[in-house]
Write a protein that holds these residues in place. Structure first.
Motif, PDB file in Angstrom:
ATOM      1  N   ARG A   1       0.809  -1.217   0.000  1.00 47.61           N
ATOM      2  CA  ARG A   1       0.000   0.000   0.000  1.00 47.61           C
ATOM      3  C   ARG A   1       0.844   1.269   0.000  1.00 47.61           C
ATOM      4  O   ARG A   1       0.315   2.375  -0.151  1.00 47.61           O
TER       5      ARG A   1
ATOM      6  N   ARG B   1      -6.103   3.576  -4.864  1.00 49.13           N
ATOM      7  CA  ARG B   1      -5.777   2.175  -4.599  1.00 49.13           C
ATOM      8  C   ARG B   1      -5.286   1.436  -5.837  1.00 49.13           C
ATOM      9  O   ARG B   1      -4.718   0.338  -5.705  1.00 49.13           O
ATOM     10  N   SER B   2      -5.457   2.025  -6.994  1.00 50.28           N
ATOM     11  CA  SER B   2      -4.948   1.385  -8.207  1.00 50.28           C
ATOM     12  C   SER B   2      -3.422   1.403  -8.244  1.00 50.28           C
ATOM     13  O   SER B   2      -2.807   0.659  -9.018  1.00 50.28           O
TER      14      SER B   2
ATOM     15  N   SER C   1      -7.967  -5.459   1.367  1.00 48.46           N
ATOM     16  CA  SER C   1      -8.909  -6.113   0.453  1.00 48.46           C
ATOM     17  C   SER C   1     -10.137  -5.265   0.145  1.00 48.46           C
ATOM     18  O   SER C   1     -10.887  -5.576  -0.783  1.00 48.46           O
ATOM     19  N   ALA C   2     -10.344  -4.177   0.914  1.00 51.35           N
ATOM     20  CA  ALA C   2     -11.496  -3.305   0.641  1.00 51.35           C
ATOM     21  C   ALA C   2     -11.304  -2.564  -0.679  1.00 51.35           C
ATOM     22  O   ALA C   2     -10.219  -2.035  -0.944  1.00 51.35           O
ATOM     23  N   ARG C   3     -12.337  -2.533  -1.503  1.00 51.23           N
ATOM     24  CA  ARG C   3     -12.225  -1.880  -2.810  1.00 51.23           C
ATOM     25  C   ARG C   3     -12.129  -0.365  -2.686  1.00 51.23           C
ATOM     26  O   ARG C   3     -11.597   0.312  -3.576  1.00 51.23           O
ATOM     27  N   SER C   4     -12.663   0.178  -1.595  1.00 54.40           N
ATOM     28  CA  SER C   4     -12.613   1.618  -1.375  1.00 54.40           C
ATOM     29  C   SER C   4     -12.652   1.882   0.116  1.00 54.40           C
ATOM     30  O   SER C   4     -12.915   0.972   0.919  1.00 54.40           O
TER      31      SER C   4
ATOM     32  N   ASP D   1     -16.003   1.041   1.525  1.00 53.99           N
ATOM     33  CA  ASP D   1     -16.319  -0.383   1.609  1.00 53.99           C
ATOM     34  C   ASP D   1     -15.581  -1.095   2.735  1.00 53.99           C
ATOM     35  O   ASP D   1     -15.768  -2.303   2.935  1.00 53.99           O
ATOM     36  N   THR D   2     -14.739  -0.398   3.461  1.00 52.14           N
ATOM     37  CA  THR D   2     -13.969  -1.019   4.530  1.00 52.14           C
ATOM     38  C   THR D   2     -14.898  -1.526   5.637  1.00 52.14           C
ATOM     39  O   THR D   2     -15.844  -0.838   6.028  1.00 52.14           O
TER      40      THR D   2
END
Length: 415
Positions: free
Chosen positions: A245, A264-265, A301-304, A307-308
């Motif tokens: 990260r 995150r990309s 692993s959260a997409r955003s 979404d955490t």
């Protein structure tokens, strides 16, 4: 040839271990290793022949220097009255004839860590010795990580070296049974090494100074030696996921980013998958690092940000705080709690009171984290003036440049 990226970090523990086995003293090993490194730099600077193996060259030079000093001291003691008359030196011997008191097949850095974590040394002093001698942290970095004064850290280092010399006499790598007993402290030392790197080096410009990658390398060696240990797997998961990260922690201007601002990309997909695999294996345990790996896995692993799974993270931090009641864990639990509640204002007052207490009474690193958390809460709840004032105060004392720039940006940017 000039040292490449990472070669010095790989060579140094090998040199120190070989010299410690040779001389029987960690102090002598560090002193002669440093001298050999300086000679290697001068050799290259002066256009000498290429050095094919940095570790072998420095070890050979350091051994010869140590033997020369031993011979000189021996001669002075025995033959001082007759220095004018040459005498045969019966202390001379080939370095390769001296026995190495080590353990074959064990990574050099781990060997030194297991030596430094000797139970003859007090637990606080073991940590300082390992972080300084093997992990290469400075006394100020160690003091900041442990929440103690620099003078206290330096005193612990001195006591640890003296206690190790008094208890064991000579450098000796412990056997497998003893290494298993010392393993928890070794794991904690590698974790401390990574924690300091994660806090202070958000975007390392020089690979030679990338302590985070060095910590991963040692964690890899730990996994190779203890593949089924859930705490070892958890440690490597935390390091892998933290490094994965890291590319998203600063923007193009070198300014730090908040968690909800990260792209995150930019994260390292290969390291993420490897770290999550380790976290899955660590989940069979319930120790400190198994829990830390689970928390890091949820973040990774959260997409955003939205979404955490914040409620689950709060639960895990609660378990971690029971297992390892660190002020930094308490701050992290409070931050997660603030994100988890649906009606933020209902729980915010209690969270802020606890954070304010840590800000005033916690160790330096926890106090800073609490201040950042309070500023973030104020900023997100529209209390612009309070947030700006707190960010300005933080910018004045922040030693990490990307975080200083972040505080300055938040101090002037409207919500």
């Amino acid at each position: 040839m000039p040292l490449g990226s990472g070669e010095f970090e790989e060579a140094w523990p090998r040199i120190v271990r070989a010299l410690a086995s040779f001389t029987g003293s960690l102090d002598d090993a560090e002193e002669y290793a440093a001298e050999a490194v300086a000679r290697a730099a001068a050799h290259e600077r002066d256009g000498g022949p290429p050095i094919e193996s940095y570790a072998a060259w420095c070890t050979s030079v350091a051994r010869r220097a140590w033997l020369d000093d031993v011979r000189r001291r021996s001669t002075l003691r025995r033959l001082a009255p007759e220095l004018a008359r040459p005498e045969a030196d019966h202390t001379a011997m080939d370095a390769d004839d001296l026995p190495l008191r080590g353990t074959e097949g064990l990574d050099d850095r781990l060997a030194l860590l297991f030596v430094a974590c000797d139970e003859a040394i007090s637990a606080p002093s073991r940590m300082v010795l390992a972080l300084r001698v093997v992990c290469g942290l400075t006394i100020p970095e160690i003091a900041g990580h442990l929440g103690i004064q620099e003078t206290a850290a330096a005193a612990r280092l001195t006591r640890a070296k003296r206690a190790l010399a008094d208890a064991r006499g000579t450098f000796s790598v412990p056997d497998a049974t003893e290494r298993a007993r010392r393993l928890p402290v070794v794991i904690a030392c590698v974790a401390g090494m990574f924690t300091v790197a994660h806090r202070t080096v958000l975007d390392p410009a020089d690979a030679l100074a990338d302590t985070g990658r060095q910590a991963l390398s040692i964690a890899d060696a730990l996994v190779a030696a203890h593949p089924a240990d859930t705490e070892v797997r958890g440690l490597r998961a935390v390091i892998r996921l933290g490094l994965a990260r890291r590319p998203g922690r600063v923007d193009d201007t070198g300014t730090g980013l908040a968690l909800d601002e990260v792209d995150r990309s930019r994260w390292d997909g290969d390291l993420l998958r490897a770290g999550l695999a380790d976290a899955t294996l660590a989940a069979a345990g319930d120790g400190r690092f198994a829990l830390e790996a689970a928390i890091a896995g949820l973040h990774s692993s959260a997409r955003s940000f939205a979404d955490t799974d914040w409620p689950r993270i709060v639960t895990l931090y609660g378990a971690l705080e029971q297992r390892w009641p660190s002020p930094s864990v308490r701050v992290a639990r409070l931050v997660a709690t603030a994100h988890a509640v649906s009606d933020r204002s209902a729980a915010l007052a209690d969270v802020e009171r606890e954070l304010e207490s840590l800000e005033r009474h916690g160790p330096a690193y926890a106090s800073r984290d609490a201040s950042l958390a309070l500023a973030d809460l104020e900023w997100h709840t529209g209390r612009q003036e309070q947030a700006a004032a707190r960010y300005r105060d933080l910018a004045d004392v922040m030693s990490v440049e990307p975080l200083r720039r972040f505080c300055l940006r938040r101090a002037v940017t409207p919500r």
